[in-house]
Design a protein around this motif. Sequence first.
Motif, PDB file in Angstrom:
ATOM      1  N   VAL A  76       0.840  -1.202   0.000  1.00 35.85           N
ATOM      2  CA  VAL A  76       0.000   0.000   0.000  1.00 35.85           C
ATOM      3  C   VAL A  76       0.875   1.251   0.000  1.00 35.85           C
ATOM      4  O   VAL A  76       0.617   2.219  -0.727  1.00 35.85           O
ATOM      5  CB  VAL A  76      -0.948  -0.005   1.219  1.00 35.85           C
ATOM      6  N   GLN A  77       1.932   1.233   0.791  1.00 32.57           N
ATOM      7  CA  GLN A  77       2.827   2.380   0.899  1.00 32.57           C
ATOM      8  C   GLN A  77       3.498   2.702  -0.436  1.00 32.57           C
ATOM      9  O   GLN A  77       3.727   3.873  -0.755  1.00 32.57           O
ATOM     10  CB  GLN A  77       3.893   2.084   1.964  1.00 32.57           C
ATOM     11  N   ARG A  78       3.783   1.687  -1.239  1.00 31.17           N
ATOM     12  CA  ARG A  78       4.535   1.883  -2.480  1.00 31.17           C
ATOM     13  C   ARG A  78       3.664   2.016  -3.725  1.00 31.17           C
ATOM     14  O   ARG A  78       4.125   2.539  -4.735  1.00 31.17           O
ATOM     15  CB  ARG A  78       5.520   0.725  -2.653  1.00 31.17           C
ATOM     16  N   ILE A  79       2.444   1.511  -3.674  1.00 25.15           N
ATOM     17  CA  ILE A  79       1.593   1.507  -4.866  1.00 25.15           C
ATOM     18  C   ILE A  79       0.599   2.658  -4.868  1.00 25.15           C
ATOM     19  O   ILE A  79       0.306   3.245  -5.915  1.00 25.15           O
ATOM     20  CB  ILE A  79       0.847   0.162  -4.975  1.00 25.15           C
ATOM     21  N   LEU A 101      -4.906   5.426  -6.780  1.00 27.55           N
ATOM     22  CA  LEU A 101      -4.027   4.659  -7.662  1.00 27.55           C
ATOM     23  C   LEU A 101      -3.840   5.473  -8.935  1.00 27.55           C
ATOM     24  O   LEU A 101      -4.754   5.577  -9.752  1.00 27.55           O
ATOM     25  CB  LEU A 101      -4.653   3.299  -7.984  1.00 27.55           C
ATOM     26  N   ASP A 102      -2.672   6.079  -9.062  1.00 26.33           N
ATOM     27  CA  ASP A 102      -2.403   6.976 -10.195  1.00 26.33           C
ATOM     28  C   ASP A 102      -3.498   8.030 -10.342  1.00 26.33           C
ATOM     29  O   ASP A 102      -3.986   8.313 -11.443  1.00 26.33           O
ATOM     30  CB  ASP A 102      -2.259   6.184 -11.496  1.00 26.33           C
ATOM     31  N   GLY A 103      -3.933   8.588  -9.220  1.00 28.97           N
ATOM     32  CA  GLY A 103      -4.919   9.660  -9.233  1.00 28.97           C
ATOM     33  C   GLY A 103      -6.362   9.209  -9.186  1.00 28.97           C
ATOM     34  O   GLY A 103      -7.263  10.038  -8.998  1.00 28.97           O
ATOM     35  N   ALA A 118       0.252  -4.818 -12.905  1.00 32.20           N
ATOM     36  CA  ALA A 118      -0.773  -5.841 -13.135  1.00 32.20           C
ATOM     37  C   ALA A 118      -2.151  -5.357 -12.680  1.00 32.20           C
ATOM     38  O   ALA A 118      -3.141  -5.525 -13.394  1.00 32.20           O
ATOM     39  CB  ALA A 118      -0.395  -7.128 -12.403  1.00 32.20           C
ATOM     40  N   ILE A 119      -2.222  -4.767 -11.488  1.00 30.82           N
ATOM     41  CA  ILE A 119      -3.506  -4.267 -10.983  1.00 30.82           C
ATOM     42  C   ILE A 119      -4.070  -3.201 -11.913  1.00 30.82           C
ATOM     43  O   ILE A 119      -5.257  -3.225 -12.268  1.00 30.82           O
ATOM     44  CB  ILE A 119      -3.346  -3.711  -9.554  1.00 30.82           C
ATOM     45  N   SER A 120      -3.237  -2.259 -12.319  1.00 31.07           N
ATOM     46  CA  SER A 120      -3.691  -1.160 -13.180  1.00 31.07           C
ATOM     47  C   SER A 120      -4.222  -1.687 -14.505  1.00 31.07           C
ATOM     48  O   SER A 120      -5.262  -1.229 -15.002  1.00 31.07           O
ATOM     49  CB  SER A 120      -2.543  -0.181 -13.421  1.00 31.07           C
ATOM     50  N   ARG A 121      -3.528  -2.658 -15.073  1.00 33.71           N
ATOM     51  CA  ARG A 121      -3.948  -3.225 -16.360  1.00 33.71           C
ATOM     52  C   ARG A 121      -5.313  -3.899 -16.255  1.00 33.71           C
ATOM     53  O   ARG A 121      -6.201  -3.667 -17.085  1.00 33.71           O
ATOM     54  CB  ARG A 121      -2.896  -4.223 -16.853  1.00 33.71           C
ATOM     55  N   LEU A 181     -11.543  -3.885 -16.642  1.00 31.10           N
ATOM     56  CA  LEU A 181     -12.826  -4.072 -15.960  1.00 31.10           C
ATOM     57  C   LEU A 181     -13.678  -2.816 -15.993  1.00 31.10           C
ATOM     58  O   LEU A 181     -14.910  -2.890 -16.086  1.00 31.10           O
ATOM     59  CB  LEU A 181     -12.583  -4.498 -14.513  1.00 31.10           C
ATOM     60  N   GLU A 182     -13.054  -1.660 -15.921  1.00 29.23           N
ATOM     61  CA  GLU A 182     -13.811  -0.411 -15.874  1.00 29.23           C
ATOM     62  C   GLU A 182     -14.486  -0.078 -17.209  1.00 29.23           C
ATOM     63  O   GLU A 182     -15.365   0.774 -17.263  1.00 29.23           O
ATOM     64  CB  GLU A 182     -12.895   0.733 -15.436  1.00 29.23           C
ATOM     65  N   LYS A 183     -14.100  -0.779 -18.259  1.00 30.67           N
ATOM     66  CA  LYS A 183     -14.743  -0.583 -19.561  1.00 30.67           C
ATOM     67  C   LYS A 183     -16.074  -1.337 -19.668  1.00 30.67           C
ATOM     68  O   LYS A 183     -16.872  -1.068 -20.566  1.00 30.67           O
ATOM     69  CB  LYS A 183     -13.812  -1.052 -20.680  1.00 30.67           C
TER      70      LYS A 183
END
Length: 332
Positions: free
Chosen positions: A78-81, A107-109, A288-291, A296-298
């Motif tokens: 959590v601290q790094r991602i 996560l990336d904003g 991997a999570i972002s991909r 899924l969000e589509k």
Amino acid sequence: MDKPTYTLEFEKPLRDLGRQLESLHQLSIENNVNVSSEIAAIEDKIAATKKLIYSNLTAWQRVQIARHPKRPYTLDFVQRIFTGFQEYHGDRCFSDDRSIVGGTAFLDGEAVVVIGQQKGRDTKENILRNFGMPNPEGYRKALRLMRMAEKFGLPVITFVDTPGAYPGIGAEERHVAEAIAVNLREMAVLETPIVTTIIGEGGSGGALGIAVSDRVLIFENSYYSVISPEGCAAILWKDRASAPRAAEALKIDPASLARFGIVDEVIDEPFGGNHVDLDAAAANLKAAISRHLRELEKLPTERLLDARYDRYRNLGVIAEPEVAAVPVASVD
């Protein structure tokens, strides 16, 4: 992270070679002797031994790495991602279970809800975290956070790392099985994307209580199983020493889990395990999570839920060969 000092049984050849290398360095310093060729030879041998060991790990050896005391836990990732993590406490029914952590983050904003099982590094912290074994209030806290995520349209990201739910009397009195069952039911119909990663141990219903997801990822040196190898060995062979045999029979290694469709992706680890290079491990996990989250969000909510239902409906399905019907003679 600090250089690992804990050595697993199958890593002992590397430890011995490391000691030889250290002795040569010390000899060179103390006696001003040029031993560069000997040092180079041992370094080459260490590299070859590492490749031999970590390229041919058994299921039981991967279980041992998953339990490594230096392995990164949920809060390390959590601290790094993520940024802006705000932890939430309590289930609003009984108490706050510190073996499950969760809250909002970015996560990336993008705003998300993060939930994960947390172990401790020392005895004091392990007692606080109940050795990563959640009580029923931990699962109810997780469900509270997931319902909040659904209300505000936030994706849910969960991290699994537990030997199993806590089996104590208090947990049974407060209905731990019911708490897990409710989570299974509610996660199956939660109207927001869910991505789960097995970062260490994935034991039984204790893991599944936060893992009914659209995508299940696993690190290459983690395991996911209905029972621990030791528990299986005690039941089948009346001997916990048969755990390595049980680990192979259970097919709990990531490669087998991917082949059977239990997990959707196996995430690479730094050579030697995530504890060797936490930053690299976190980078692999974040990618991997972002991909998967973008994919899924589509999906419209209806398609998302249908795909989730189909995923779990088809797990464990075995197709048996059709047997030709035997003609029955008529009786006049």
